[in-house]
Design an enzyme around this catalytic site. Sequence first.
Site, PDB file in Angstrom:
ATOM      1  N   TYR A 176       0.843  -1.200   0.000  1.00 61.90           N
ATOM      2  CA  TYR A 176       0.000   0.000   0.000  1.00 61.90           C
ATOM      3  C   TYR A 176       0.878   1.249   0.000  1.00 61.90           C
ATOM      4  O   TYR A 176       0.642   2.194  -0.761  1.00 61.90           O
ATOM      5  CB  TYR A 176      -0.916  -0.003   1.214  1.00 61.90           C
ATOM      6  CG  TYR A 176      -1.837   1.194   1.288  1.00 61.90           C
ATOM      7  CD1 TYR A 176      -2.850   1.383   0.357  1.00 61.90           C
ATOM      8  CD2 TYR A 176      -1.688   2.152   2.300  1.00 61.90           C
ATOM      9  CE1 TYR A 176      -3.687   2.479   0.413  1.00 61.90           C
ATOM     10  CE2 TYR A 176      -2.525   3.254   2.369  1.00 61.90           C
ATOM     11  CZ  TYR A 176      -3.526   3.411   1.429  1.00 61.90           C
ATOM     12  OH  TYR A 176      -4.355   4.511   1.490  1.00 61.90           O
ATOM     13  N   LYS A 180       1.003   4.343  -2.736  1.00 60.96           N
ATOM     14  CA  LYS A 180       0.737   5.727  -2.360  1.00 60.96           C
ATOM     15  C   LYS A 180       1.941   6.628  -2.602  1.00 60.96           C
ATOM     16  O   LYS A 180       1.781   7.809  -2.927  1.00 60.96           O
ATOM     17  CB  LYS A 180       0.296   5.787  -0.900  1.00 60.96           C
ATOM     18  CG  LYS A 180      -1.060   5.142  -0.631  1.00 60.96           C
ATOM     19  CD  LYS A 180      -2.200   5.993  -1.150  1.00 60.96           C
ATOM     20  CE  LYS A 180      -2.884   5.543  -2.387  1.00 60.96           C
ATOM     21  NZ  LYS A 180      -4.008   6.409  -2.806  1.00 60.96           N
ATOM     22  N   THR A 213     -13.799   5.533   6.558  1.00 64.66           N
ATOM     23  CA  THR A 213     -14.582   5.159   5.383  1.00 64.66           C
ATOM     24  C   THR A 213     -14.478   3.642   5.223  1.00 64.66           C
ATOM     25  O   THR A 213     -13.746   2.979   5.960  1.00 64.66           O
ATOM     26  CB  THR A 213     -14.053   5.828   4.095  1.00 64.66           C
ATOM     27  OG1 THR A 213     -12.767   5.263   3.769  1.00 64.66           O
ATOM     28  CG2 THR A 213     -13.908   7.339   4.272  1.00 64.66           C
TER      29      THR A 213
END
Length: 318
Positions: A176, A180, A213
């Site tokens: 990840y 990013k 989220t």
Amino acid sequence: MKRPIPIMSVPRLTGKRAIVTGASDGVGLALATRLAQAGAELVLPVRNQEKGRSAVDAIRTAAPEAEVTLEALDLASLGSVAELTRRLLADRRPLHLLVNNAGVMAPATRQLTQDGHELQFGTNHLGHFALTAGLLPLLRAGEARVTTVTSSAARFGTFDWNDLQSERSYSPARSYGISKLANLLFALELDRRSAQAGWGITSTAAHPGTTLTNLYSAGPNLGRTRLSPQAAVIGKLKRWGLFVHGVDEGVQPILYAATGSESHGGGFYGPNGIGEFTGRPTELHVYRSARDAAAAAKLWAVSEQLTRMSFESPVTGG
């Protein structure tokens, strides 16, 4: 870290056409809603059309006069990206805002895109790279601002150029972070290349901090037989007011990067709190991991090869 930016009101965007990826929920939906309320015409490319229709309904409830077009896009498929860019290019309408927001985070096991790329690198970076390249003529026509959403995880990202897509060794968090970091390097390199070539595009980067989220449940549950506890932990921290904030706060740095009158090309924006988890939006110093222009240029070349897309003469890959 610089002076915090006041919670902003979005300038009027009447006559502006905007694309926001990942706008079916979360920060993307909040951003799209604010843009619509400011008068922008929205194009929302989403993978899940049912969720997309619900998002359009929510936007029109908040902004009854909103012009919103739902499009199909799966960023994990370069063919899907190519189909969307073909449709938009055929329309020949300039684009004024592009927010590369959609993403996947930390699947438990190594997953692949339809093109055989590691899912996080392929979706978060390569999909958006190809989308931006394909839309370049429309972005140039609109003298657009392109905002790419990264993460504070980028500061810990490091590239192994011999194993860029974690084929030999996969770690959910490490992969990840790589994706990013690629987002951040892309945003910075896009601004440099636009300035050098006279494309008229302004490129910025932003991250929302730790924002509650479904990103914290959707990705971590891929490849698992039991539900990941990550979403529950983040939810508890949010209730306790520790290191997690809500969508209304998380959208602020991205909103400023995309529409702020004082945000600038090559600027990087995020929360000003401890560890950049939460806080008021501010301009951040670019992480040390993203300051190597040679690495950004190398990533650009590798990305062109992997997507079969060129910014010099965009062609449809897939």
